[in-house]
Design an enzyme around this catalytic site. Structure first.
Site, PDB file in Angstrom:
ATOM      1  N   PHE A 180       0.839  -1.192   0.000  1.00 42.63           N
ATOM      2  CA  PHE A 180       0.000   0.000   0.000  1.00 42.63           C
ATOM      3  C   PHE A 180       0.876   1.245   0.000  1.00 42.63           C
ATOM      4  O   PHE A 180       2.068   1.196   0.320  1.00 42.63           O
ATOM      5  CB  PHE A 180      -0.933   0.016   1.219  1.00 42.63           C
ATOM      6  N   CYS A 181       0.266   2.371  -0.374  1.00 45.02           N
ATOM      7  CA  CYS A 181       0.926   3.674  -0.332  1.00 45.02           C
ATOM      8  C   CYS A 181      -0.154   4.735  -0.211  1.00 45.02           C
ATOM      9  O   CYS A 181      -1.329   4.415  -0.016  1.00 45.02           O
ATOM     10  CB  CYS A 181       1.800   3.888  -1.565  1.00 45.02           C
ATOM     11  N   THR A 182       0.204   5.990  -0.367  1.00 46.34           N
ATOM     12  CA  THR A 182      -0.743   7.081  -0.112  1.00 46.34           C
ATOM     13  C   THR A 182      -1.956   7.036  -1.033  1.00 46.34           C
ATOM     14  O   THR A 182      -3.098   6.996  -0.573  1.00 46.34           O
ATOM     15  CB  THR A 182      -0.038   8.444  -0.263  1.00 46.34           C
TER      16      THR A 182
END
Length: 306
Positions: A176-178
């Site tokens: 996951f990331c922003t």
């Protein structure tokens, strides 16, 4: 009046991104839209803010680009304009991994926010936060592995160096990331490395925080964002962090209580690395910003006649 913020990206083949730059910049400026858009042969990425009608006009132009009709956008709002300028930049990659042979149009499997908790709480799932170390320090998912990277460029080397230990006993990888762009490209990288069961959070942390009730959330802390809001929480409400103008790092409430914190000058992260002359320049700049604010004028991002 509330400002609409739109975070967007799309991997697609743009044959001549340079030809798109000027028309997009002109449209943004005409519509009162600020922020940054990155263009490369692999697609478009950015976050922009402005009046809703202006945002809609820019998004309509982007969706008319080759392969961009399915552009996914994450909307939020801000009480004030979170960007000082409008930038449309040409890049080799819309998110820099330093792996030009990776095909970002062949990523892993999307996982909707509603299904994310079940995936990451399975002991057979390796959960990796693909963001930078200072972002992870602001908040992350419970149980996620922090690579401790300073830049996304460091991710491939980190994974290769720790691959065997990371994958031991795991059936799949979830990342996951922003907003989704880094983890999407990271899944394409892992697939190229021979890891097949790879998943990524659709819409990123921002979509998860927007849609997931607090009582059901696996998120801990706030989510760092690359604009003047600095961090957001559940429901994409403004967070408690501010930004150090000396080192551009997020500053928590505890950091601001430190004797090493001087607003506009330095924080506990950078106080020891900035000499007296640098701090003096920063203090003068901060004074000018405050004076401009009292006059109701822009200091950073002000436009002047040629």
């Amino acid at each position: 009046m509330s400002v609409t913020v739109a975070a967007l990206y799309h991997f697609t083949r743009l044959e001549d991104p340079a030809a798109l730059r000027a028309p997009l910049l002109a449209l943004c400026e005409a519509q009162g839209v600020r922020g940054t858009l990155l263009l490369a042969r692999e697609g478009i990425n950015g976050t922009i803010a402005g009046p809703r009608a202006g945002i809609d006009a820019v998004l309509a132009r982007i969706r008319a680009l080759p392969g961009c009709a399915a552009l996914d956008v994450k909307f939020s709002s801000a009480d004030a304009m979170p960007f000082h300028r409008t930038k449309v930049r040409l890049k080799r990659e819309i998110v820099t991994m330093g792996m030009p042979d990776i095909d970002p149009t062949d990523p892993g499997t999307y996982v909707a926010p509603a299904d994310w908790n079940a995936l990451i709480t399975d002991p057979a799932t390796l959960v990796i936060d693909t963001r930078n170390d200072y972002e992870v320090a602001v908040g992350t998912f419970a149980g996620a592995v922090d690579p401790g990277t300073v830049s996304f460029r460091d991710f491939p080397t980190w994974f290769r160096d720790h691959r065997d230990a990371l994958l031991a006993g795991k059936a799949r990888v979830a990342m996951f990331c922003t907003g989704g762009i880094r983890c999407e490209k990271a899944t394409a990288f892992l697939k190229a490395e021979g890891v097949e069961d790879v998943f990524h959070l659709k819409g990123g942390i921002l979509k998860y925080l927007e849609e997931t009730p607090v009582e059901d959330s696996r998120w801990q802390g706030e989510c760092f964002v690359f604009d003047e809001r600095v961090a957001v929480g559940h429901g994409l409400e403004p967070g408690s962090h501010s930004l150090c103008r000396g080192c551009r790092m997020p500053v928590s409430e505890a950091d601001r209580a430190s004797p090493l914190y001087v607003e506009g000058v330095s924080c506990p992260h950078c106080h020891a690395t900035r000499d007296a002359e640098t701090k003096a320049r920063a203090a003068e700049r901060h004074r000018q910003v405050e004076l401009a604010a009292k006059r109701g004028a822009a200091h950073v991002g002000a436009r002047y006649p040629d």
